[in-house]
Every structure is written in C-alpha cells, then in structure tokens.
Design a protein around this motif. Structure first.
Motif, PDB file in Angstrom:
ATOM      1  N   TRP A 255     -20.222  28.143 -33.222  1.00 24.19           N
ATOM      2  CA  TRP A 255     -21.199  29.286 -33.542  1.00 24.19           C
ATOM      3  C   TRP A 255     -20.918  30.759 -32.936  1.00 24.19           C
ATOM      4  O   TRP A 255     -19.847  30.622 -31.963  1.00 24.19           O
ATOM      5  CB  TRP A 255     -22.516  29.232 -32.930  1.00 24.19           C
TER       6      TRP A 255
ATOM      7  N   THR B 259     -25.742  34.895 -22.294  1.00 21.41           N
ATOM      8  CA  THR B 259     -27.043  34.602 -22.524  1.00 21.41           C
ATOM      9  C   THR B 259     -27.642  34.398 -21.217  1.00 21.41           C
ATOM     10  O   THR B 259     -27.260  33.165 -20.759  1.00 21.41           O
ATOM     11  CB  THR B 259     -27.240  33.723 -23.685  1.00 21.41           C
TER      12      THR B 259
ATOM     13  N   CYS C 235     -21.127  34.217 -26.770  1.00 17.27           N
ATOM     14  CA  CYS C 235     -22.237  33.174 -26.728  1.00 17.27           C
ATOM     15  C   CYS C 235     -22.549  32.956 -25.053  1.00 17.27           C
ATOM     16  O   CYS C 235     -23.588  32.607 -24.779  1.00 17.27           O
ATOM     17  CB  CYS C 235     -21.689  31.942 -27.351  1.00 17.27           C
TER      18      CYS C 235
ATOM     19  N   GLU D 256     -29.153  41.124 -34.940  1.00 19.40           N
ATOM     20  CA  GLU D 256     -28.177  40.090 -34.503  1.00 19.40           C
ATOM     21  C   GLU D 256     -28.447  38.727 -35.394  1.00 19.40           C
ATOM     22  O   GLU D 256     -29.447  38.557 -35.905  1.00 19.40           O
ATOM     23  CB  GLU D 256     -28.445  39.439 -33.263  1.00 19.40           C
TER      24      GLU D 256
ATOM     25  N   SER E  80     -32.589  38.352 -28.382  1.00 18.40           N
ATOM     26  CA  SER E  80     -31.683  38.994 -29.551  1.00 18.40           C
ATOM     27  C   SER E  80     -32.161  39.807 -30.057  1.00 18.40           C
ATOM     28  O   SER E  80     -33.366  40.050 -30.441  1.00 18.40           O
ATOM     29  CB  SER E  80     -31.262  37.850 -30.706  1.00 18.40           C
TER      30      SER E  80
ATOM     31  N   ALA F 282     -26.864  30.793 -29.446  1.00 21.88           N
ATOM     32  CA  ALA F 282     -27.887  31.512 -29.753  1.00 21.88           C
ATOM     33  C   ALA F 282     -28.915  31.299 -28.460  1.00 21.88           C
ATOM     34  O   ALA F 282     -28.959  30.303 -27.875  1.00 21.88           O
ATOM     35  CB  ALA F 282     -28.646  31.072 -31.001  1.00 21.88           C
TER      36      ALA F 282
ATOM     37  N   SER G 103     -37.165  29.835 -35.794  1.00 24.44           N
ATOM     38  CA  SER G 103     -36.416  30.370 -36.343  1.00 24.44           C
ATOM     39  C   SER G 103     -35.937  30.105 -37.832  1.00 24.44           C
ATOM     40  O   SER G 103     -36.468  29.300 -38.077  1.00 24.44           O
ATOM     41  CB  SER G 103     -34.812  30.381 -35.556  1.00 24.44           C
TER      42      SER G 103
ATOM     43  N   VAL H  84     -26.525  34.699 -35.976  1.00 26.17           N
ATOM     44  CA  VAL H  84     -25.635  33.811 -35.311  1.00 26.17           C
ATOM     45  C   VAL H  84     -25.151  32.930 -36.449  1.00 26.17           C
ATOM     46  O   VAL H  84     -25.957  32.414 -37.194  1.00 26.17           O
ATOM     47  CB  VAL H  84     -26.559  32.847 -34.310  1.00 26.17           C
TER      48      VAL H  84
ATOM     49  N   LYS I 103     -21.842  35.097 -32.489  1.00 23.39           N
ATOM     50  CA  LYS I 103     -22.779  36.180 -32.815  1.00 23.39           C
ATOM     51  C   LYS I 103     -22.326  37.327 -33.676  1.00 23.39           C
ATOM     52  O   LYS I 103     -20.995  37.803 -33.452  1.00 23.39           O
ATOM     53  CB  LYS I 103     -23.415  36.758 -31.488  1.00 23.39           C
TER      54      LYS I 103
END
Length: 485
Positions: A328, A392, A389, A315, A311, A273, A279, A317, A330
């Motif tokens: 993880w 990003t 992932c 979305e 994001s 993420a 969050s 994660v 997405k």
C-alpha cells in the motif's frame, strides 16, 4: 522574446497534461431532490456499474446510524448521458437491507446477505437484470435433474449456505467472472469463513473455514471491513471491527489481507492506512495491464481508540497487487474533493471509480451525492505521494492492556517472587523490594485488566482469552492473602 513565449506555452501544456493524468475527483450529481427523482440520502448501500451502457445501479442502504432509521429496498439507475437518476419500480425485489455484498457481472447486478429492519439478518442472494430491469432470487443450490421435487423439498435444510450476516466483504470481479464471494461478517458472532456462489451452476461453496481463533495465518472474524475483488478468485479486505460477538480484538483494525481463492489461502499485507471501519474500496480501471486498488474514507475514532492520526479528505490509500510483495501507499488528490465520509458505496466505472452517498464524518449528515474518482491505474504514479505509511499514530485500550499486563504479570510480580525466593539473606531489604514489586505488579495488572474490559465493546467474557484472564485476575487478587497464611 518569441523563444521565451514558446517555452512558456510548452511548459503550460506539459503541466496541463500531467495534471490531467493525475487522479482527481469530479462531482457528477449534487443530490438535490427534484420531484423525487434522486435517491434519498443513505449509507451502507450497494452499487454496481454497467460499463457498456455507462450506468450506475444503486440498491438499498439505510438513512442513518440511529436505531430505527429507515432501511431502503428501492432500486435506482443513474444515466451518464442524461446526468440523472431514474427509480425502477419492480413488484419482486430483495427485502430492505444495508451492509450487504454487491457486485456486477455481465447483464446482472448481484447482492447477498445484509441486515434489514429490526435486526433481521439475511443469507439470500439476488440478481437484477440490467436490460430487463427485473429482480430474481437465486437458489442456494439448484435442484439436480435426478432428484424429485418432493425429495428436494425434504433436503433443503442440509443445503450449504453462508450463515445469515451483515458487514461482510466480497463481490464479483468486474464483468468477467461467474463467482460471487462473501467473506467474514457478523450476526450474533463474528464469522471467519469465506463462501463463493457459482452464478452458472447456482450453488454455494465454502472456500475457507475457521481453523484456530488465534492463528496469525488468516484474518480473524470481523465485520464492517471494506473489500474488493482484484481477480476472479482473489479478494482484498481491510480493517473492520474484531471485538464483541464472542471475540476480542481491535475495533477499528488496520490489517489488510488478500484471499487467493484457487489456493484457499490468506496473505497479510503491509500496514499503511490508519485503522478504520466503514471504509470503501474499489479497483481503478486497468491500464497497460496494471491493477490498482483504492481505499477511501472510514471512521477512525471509536470508543476503543485513545489517539489516532486521522486521514485528510484528500487522501487515498493505493494498493499495487502486481508486485511480488504487494504494498500500500498513500496519495493526495488535488483540487475539489468530497467531504470526508464513511459507509460510501464505491464501484469501478469506465473512466474511474463511482462513489455514492455515505455519512459525512464531521457533520454526521447522510449524503446522496454522486462522485467519480477520475483516472485509471496509470494515473496513480502521476498522483502526488502523501505521508509515508510509517507516519501514522494509533493507540487504543488493547495496547495499554498489553503494556500493563506485561509490566505487572511479566515483570514486577515475577521479580517479587524471585526476590522472596533468592534474596532473603539481604534482610530486611528483600522484604521491602518484594512488597514493592508485588503491590505495583498487582496495581499494574488491575489497570491492564480494566483496559482489557474497556477494549471489548459488548459480550465481555464470552471468549477463551477473556475467561482465562478473569480467572487469573481473581486468583491474583487473592495473592496478598497468601502472605497471611
């Protein structure tokens, strides 16, 4: 013709079945205020889920982000059968607060720590009895029978409790545990420790204490991270803010960890993420023995950030904690989705995950709607995978600080000294090369120093790295004077 029609019907049914099995958002209550029968818009509240009675419990939170915003001490219950909220009036209840740790187990909804009005920080622990609808404060440690009341009152200053803090993570595992965890957090400093409270023995225990500020084997002190329990003694955390409060570090951060309470160790997870604060995190209902953790929302752009891939609202994660190497990934939710938000309250429900309120990132408006992320852990594999992932982009002042310092101190200044020492036979070339390396090295170092200062939001030069950096820069700036001696 009939064969084609039958094929079409079968295909349609299969499509509907697959779509139904995917994760999807459902609006349960839009937050419209009817005669004061809904909670006011708020962020950083605590939430619990009474799985047996299909009810949601809400406590506290704050109205906005501005200094002096109202802080709440009210308790609400949402009834799934009537699709409405009910305010619980209790004479005894916790002080108004936000950014505290909460969790539900059996008949009780627990809260601990948090920040109240006028920067008042707490380390108390309370629980709300769902059936009796009453709050009670729990003792930091219950008095043993063999100690008199007088002796007990004199020894209270030595009782183990977490330091007063807000912005911690933790909770209690579903409805099956008696241990309530509080991990990390902030008051005047960022705390790197983890505590647990035994709700049966009514005592605090320290499960992990600070050992070294630069160790890569555990998460550094932080606040405003998200977290959830994935087993009675296992806690997942993500992100948060590491800078200020006598520490330096990214704010927001993008690292995630699992604390294994029985072994008293932290394990770091893969990066996926985008770095963020505020969050929200919760587990999906377990299906077929599979566990899945959902990370949602948060603020990705702060003063320390130069550029970041933000994001989309659709979305999620997802963490698979059942793998030997936990990872993880997405996912993208189709259909209607909530506006992208931060500081929302999330908790596992009987048919998915409840999410209440938070702050709309685009408008800055505080929300009071109630949503449900419909689906259990088996729906994750049927939900569309989003970007990898690795896709990003994130750059902040800490990265520039490191780049310029390595180029300045690690390369140019070192080469300047080397040239002056070993290349004087190439006169006057050595002199021009030496001066060029020293000048550009010093300029790069100054730029790196400025980036380092900008990366710390407050409490500059109150930790070892910053103090040493300041001393070295002062000495480095005197370097040109040495050439005149």
């Amino acid at each position: 013709m009939m064969d084609k029609l039958a094929l079409f019907v079968i295909t349609l049914l299969l499509t509907l079945k697959v779509t139904k099995a995917q994760l999807s958002w459902k609006l349960l209550h839009n937050g419209n205020n009817q005669n004061g029968t809904v909670p006011k818009p708020r962020r950083d509240a605590g939430i619990g889920s009474d799985l047996g009675r299909r009810r949601v419990i809400l406590f506290g939170g704050r109205e906005g982000s501005e200094k002096g915003s109202p802080v709440f001490d009210d308790t609400w219950i949402y009834h799934s059968d009537t699709l409405g909220w009910r305010l619980i009036n209790t004479k005894i209840h916790p002080s108004a607060r936000f950014s505290f740790v909460s969790g539900m187990s059996g008949e009780y909804f627990y809260i601990a720590t948090g920040e109240g009005r006028d920067r008042m920080f707490y380390n108390d622990i309370w629980r709300f009895h769902i059936r009796m609808e009453k709050w009670e404060q729990l003792p930091a440690q219950e008095k043993p029978d063999y100690i008199s009341h007088n002796q007990w009152s004199q020894s209270k200053d030595t009782i183990l409790t977490p330091e007063e803090r807000y912005g911690a993570a933790g909770g209690i595992y579903r409805n099956e545990s008696t241990k309530f965890y509080v991990s990390l957090g902030f008051a005047d400093i960022r705390f790197p420790n983890t505590f647990s409270y035994d709700s049966v023995g009514k005592s605090w225990y320290i499960d992990f204490a600070f050992s070294h500020p630069y160790s890569p084997e555990f998460p550094h002190g932080r606040c405003l991270h998200s977290g959830t329990m994935i087993a009675p003694d296992d806690l997942v955390i993500f992100g948060g803010c590491l800078t200020g409060g006598s520490t330096g570090g990214p704010c927001p951060s993008g690292d995630s960890w699992i604390f294994q309470g029985k072994r008293k160790v932290w394990d770091q997870l893969n990066n996926c993420a985008s770095p963020r604060v505020y969050s929200s995190m919760a587990m999906l209902p377990i299906a077929d023995g599979k566990r899945r953790v959902v990370l949602y929302g948060g603020v990705e752009k702060l003063p320390q950030v130069l550029t970041a891939t933000e994001s989309p609202a659709s979305e999620l994660v997802i963490l698979n904690p059942d793998l030997r190497i936990k990872r993880w990934e997405k996912k993208t939710v189709k259909g209607e989705v909530p506006s992208k938000r931060a500081s929302a309250a999330m908790v596992t429900g009987p048919a998915g995950i409840y999410m209440f309120g938070g702050i709309d990132i685009e408008s800055g408006k505080t929300m009071n709607d109630l949503w449900s992320l419909m689906g259990d852990s088996s729906a994750v594999d049927k939900t569309e995978t989003s970007t990898p992932c690795t896709e990003t982009t994130f750059y902040n002042y800490i990265m520039l600080h490191g780049i310029f310092m390595v180029a300045g101190w690690g390369v140019l200044l070192q080469w300047g000294a080397y040239i002056a020492r070993y290349m004087k036979h190439r006169d006057p070339l050595w002199f021009y090369l030496h001066i060029g390396c020293q000048v550009f090295g010093l300029v790069f170092s100054i730029v790196g120093f400025v980036c380092g200062v900008l990366s710390v939001q407050f409490d500059h030069f109150r930790f070892t790295h910053a103090i040493l950096g300041l001393v070295i820069m002062v000495l480095g700036l005197q370097q040109p004077l040495n050439a005149l001696v």
